[in-house]
Design an enzyme around this catalytic site. Structure first.
Site, PDB file in Angstrom:
ATOM      1  N   ASP A 117      -1.844  10.906  -1.885  1.00  0.00           N
ATOM      2  CA  ASP A 117      -2.299   9.891  -2.847  1.00  0.00           C
ATOM      3  C   ASP A 117      -2.622  10.507  -4.196  1.00  0.00           C
ATOM      4  O   ASP A 117      -2.544   9.856  -5.228  1.00  0.00           O
ATOM      5  CB  ASP A 117      -3.516   9.145  -2.299  1.00  0.00           C
ATOM      6  CG  ASP A 117      -3.055   8.129  -1.282  1.00  0.00           C
ATOM      7  OD1 ASP A 117      -2.851   8.528  -0.122  1.00  0.00           O
ATOM      8  OD2 ASP A 117      -2.842   6.966  -1.662  1.00  0.00           O
TER       9      ASP A 117
ATOM     10  N   ALA B 263       0.840   5.238  -2.051  1.00  0.00           N
ATOM     11  CA  ALA B 263       0.645   5.598  -3.458  1.00  0.00           C
ATOM     12  C   ALA B 263       1.819   5.227  -4.374  1.00  0.00           C
ATOM     13  O   ALA B 263       1.631   4.511  -5.368  1.00  0.00           O
ATOM     14  CB  ALA B 263       0.315   7.089  -3.550  1.00  0.00           C
TER      15      ALA B 263
ATOM     16  N   ARG C 299       0.864  -1.187   0.000  1.00  0.00           N
ATOM     17  CA  ARG C 299       0.000   0.000   0.000  1.00  0.00           C
ATOM     18  C   ARG C 299       0.897   1.232   0.000  1.00  0.00           C
ATOM     19  O   ARG C 299       2.120   1.098   0.101  1.00  0.00           O
ATOM     20  CB  ARG C 299      -0.997   0.015   1.170  1.00  0.00           C
ATOM     21  CG  ARG C 299      -0.624  -0.621   2.443  1.00  0.00           C
ATOM     22  CD  ARG C 299       0.516   0.021   3.200  1.00  0.00           C
ATOM     23  NE  ARG C 299       0.290   1.444   3.425  1.00  0.00           N
ATOM     24  CZ  ARG C 299       1.204   2.338   3.649  1.00  0.00           C
ATOM     25  NH1 ARG C 299       2.490   2.000   3.685  1.00  0.00           N
ATOM     26  NH2 ARG C 299       0.923   3.612   3.848  1.00  0.00           N
TER      27      ARG C 299
ATOM     28  N   GLN D  97      -1.623   2.364  10.099  1.00  0.00           N
ATOM     29  CA  GLN D  97      -0.362   2.453   9.333  1.00  0.00           C
ATOM     30  C   GLN D  97       0.711   3.232  10.113  1.00  0.00           C
ATOM     31  O   GLN D  97       1.905   2.983   9.933  1.00  0.00           O
ATOM     32  CB  GLN D  97      -0.604   3.141   7.987  1.00  0.00           C
ATOM     33  CG  GLN D  97      -1.374   2.307   6.979  1.00  0.00           C
ATOM     34  CD  GLN D  97      -2.863   2.569   7.027  1.00  0.00           C
ATOM     35  OE1 GLN D  97      -3.413   2.916   8.068  1.00  0.00           O
ATOM     36  NE2 GLN D  97      -3.539   2.404   5.912  1.00  0.00           N
TER      37      GLN D  97
HETATM   38  O1  MRU Z   1      -4.444   3.238   2.422  1.00  0.00           O
HETATM   39  P1  MRU Z   1      -2.974   3.426   2.277  1.00  0.00           P
HETATM   40  O2  MRU Z   1      -2.175   2.843   3.397  1.00  0.00           O
HETATM   41  O3  MRU Z   1      -2.476   2.993   0.914  1.00  0.00           O
HETATM   42  O4  MRU Z   1      -2.791   5.002   2.357  1.00  0.00           O
HETATM   43  C1  MRU Z   1      -1.501   5.524   2.263  1.00  0.00           C
HETATM   44  C2  MRU Z   1      -1.433   6.981   2.417  1.00  0.00           C
HETATM   45  O5  MRU Z   1      -2.429   7.665   2.572  1.00  0.00           O
HETATM   46  C3  MRU Z   1      -0.088   7.604   2.249  1.00  0.00           C
HETATM   47  O6  MRU Z   1       0.062   8.712   3.072  1.00  0.00           O
HETATM   48  C4  MRU Z   1       0.074   8.032   0.794  1.00  0.00           C
HETATM   49  O7  MRU Z   1      -0.204   6.968  -0.071  1.00  0.00           O
HETATM   50  C5  MRU Z   1       1.420   8.549   0.512  1.00  0.00           C
HETATM   51  S1  MRU Z   1       2.635   7.282   0.532  1.00  0.00           S
HETATM   52  C6  MRU Z   1       4.127   7.938   0.160  1.00  0.00           C
END
Ligand code: MRU
Length: 370
Positions: A263, A71, A69, A222
């Site tokens: 994202d 982005a 996971r 996370q």
């Molecule tokens: O649902 P996730 O864990 O994929 O969400 C991740 C985030 O919101 C991060 O902050 C974002 O993807 C930036 S990662 C460099």
């Protein structure tokens, strides 16, 4: 899909400064011997396990169930998923170009539909499209070219994170900065090094007095599981707080900067990131604390004018009614579970990209960097 131990060891060492290399040794996704090797992020920090995907369908499942996971990591993984799709199509199409193209196109469509908010995922698929559409190349040549591009997307993302780190570290001023971050925008969310955590890593290398506050990030934790794991294993001082504590610490003057990932960033600088980011941005504004967004250029979607157009993923109710197999909410309760929110550009002091730092008005500064 096969699992193995030793996730922490997955990966290359960073080149350059030895102090930077010391805080750059996590690789959540790798192309290894014709397979996509993922750190299983669902199991961190209690277990460090690798998962090996040999089909694009396994990659799609790993994206949906959040084995991988973040982005930029989703973009890297989708690119490698396309490399697997081309290999599978090559093996199944017995040299028939039409069958090959149809199979690769179907994989691209299915990977596109896995998670909607992070734009890096469709970005990586779009990078592959002109390659598999080339009529002058044979299926075998296309397969080789897609694999090469997938590895290059990985390498480019890693380089972007280091560039973001260096640009962003200039903004983490003061003798003893205390940086709040939300969710995990770390090595685990990218090819390595991280975006928000890339800034924190580079700033820490420059000033070891830096400390970090990590929001736990309900519902999937996370921050508590992944950001805390990354920073603890590298010895970067971090305090874990629950999501509803950041206002308390800001009011006390205990937080000097906020740095988060993204994202999707629209042309005017509005930024979608993990649910709760908007709340942090409002608090930062109220307390006069600079709120920075760190992201590679592949996260910027200039095709959307404002954040109102960003598709927001809604996830399963069970993520809110409990955690894992444990349930604490009553059975009949209604639930909402948007996975992301949009921080308006007015709350953002700067967007730190691999190409440099964009300041308001973002419509102009982002276009200039593009
Ligand atoms: O649902 P996730 O864990 O994929 O969400 C991740 C985030 O919101 C991060 O902050 C974002 O993807 C930036 S990662 C460099």
């Amino acid at each position: 899909m096969t699992a193995g131990d030793g996730a922490g060891a997955a990966g290359l060492a960073a080149g350059g400064d030895a102090r930077v290399a010391a805080v750059d040794n996590i690789r959540p996704v790798l192309w290894r011997d014709g397979a996509v090797v993922l750190i299983d992020q669902r199991k961190l920090p209690l277990e460090e396990v690798e998962l090996q995907c040999t089909t694009w369908q396994e990659v799609a499942e790993a994206i949906c169930n959040m084995t991988v996971r973040g982005a930029p990591a989703l973009g890297v993984t989708a690119g490698m998923g396309m490399a697997l799709a081309a290999r599978q199509a090559l093996a199944d199409s017995s040299g028939d170009a039409a069958r090959f193209h149809a199979a690769v196109q179907a994989a691209s469509k299915a990977l596109f539909e896995t998670r909607p908010t992070a734009v890096n995922l469709p970005w990586a698929l779009r990078e592959m499209e002109p390659i598999w559409k080339r009529e002058d190349l044979s299926p075998a040549e296309i397969t080789e070219a897609i694999e090469k591009r997938a590895v290059r997307i990985f390498e480019e993302d890693l380089a972007s994170c280091h560039a973001i780190g260096e640009h962003g570290a200039d903004l983490i001023t003061g003798d003893e900065p205390v940086v709040l971050t939300h969710c995990n925008a770390g090595a685990l969310a990218t090819a390595g090094y991280g975006t928000a955590l890339g800034v924190i890593r580079s700033a820490y290398v420059r000033n070891p007095k830096l400390r970090v506050f990590a929001d736990e990030t309900r519902p999937l934790l996370q921050g508590a599981r992944l950001t805390a794991w990354e920073l603890v294993r590298e010895g970067i001082p971090v305090s874990l707080i629950t999501d509803n504590m950041s206002g308390y610490f800001m009011k006390k003057g205990a937080i000097t900067h906020v740095v988060v990932g993204a994202d999707r960033i629209t042309a005017n600088g509005d930024t979608a990131n993990k649910i709760g980011t908007y709340m942090v941005s409002v608090l930062a504004r109220e307390h006069g604390i600079p709120f920075y967004v760190a992201a590679p250029f592949s996260t910027i979607d200039l095709s959307l004018a404002t954040g109102d157009s960003i598709p927001i993923e809604e996830r399963a109710e069970t993520e809110v009614t409990g955690y894992g197999s444990e349930r604490w909410a009553p059975w009949d309760v209604k639930v909402r579970n948007p996975a992301f929110d949009v921080t308006p550009n007015a709350n953002i002091a700067a967007i730190i990209t691999d190409r440099g730092v964009a300041r308001p008005p973002f419509t102009e500064s982002l276009r200039a960097l593009a």
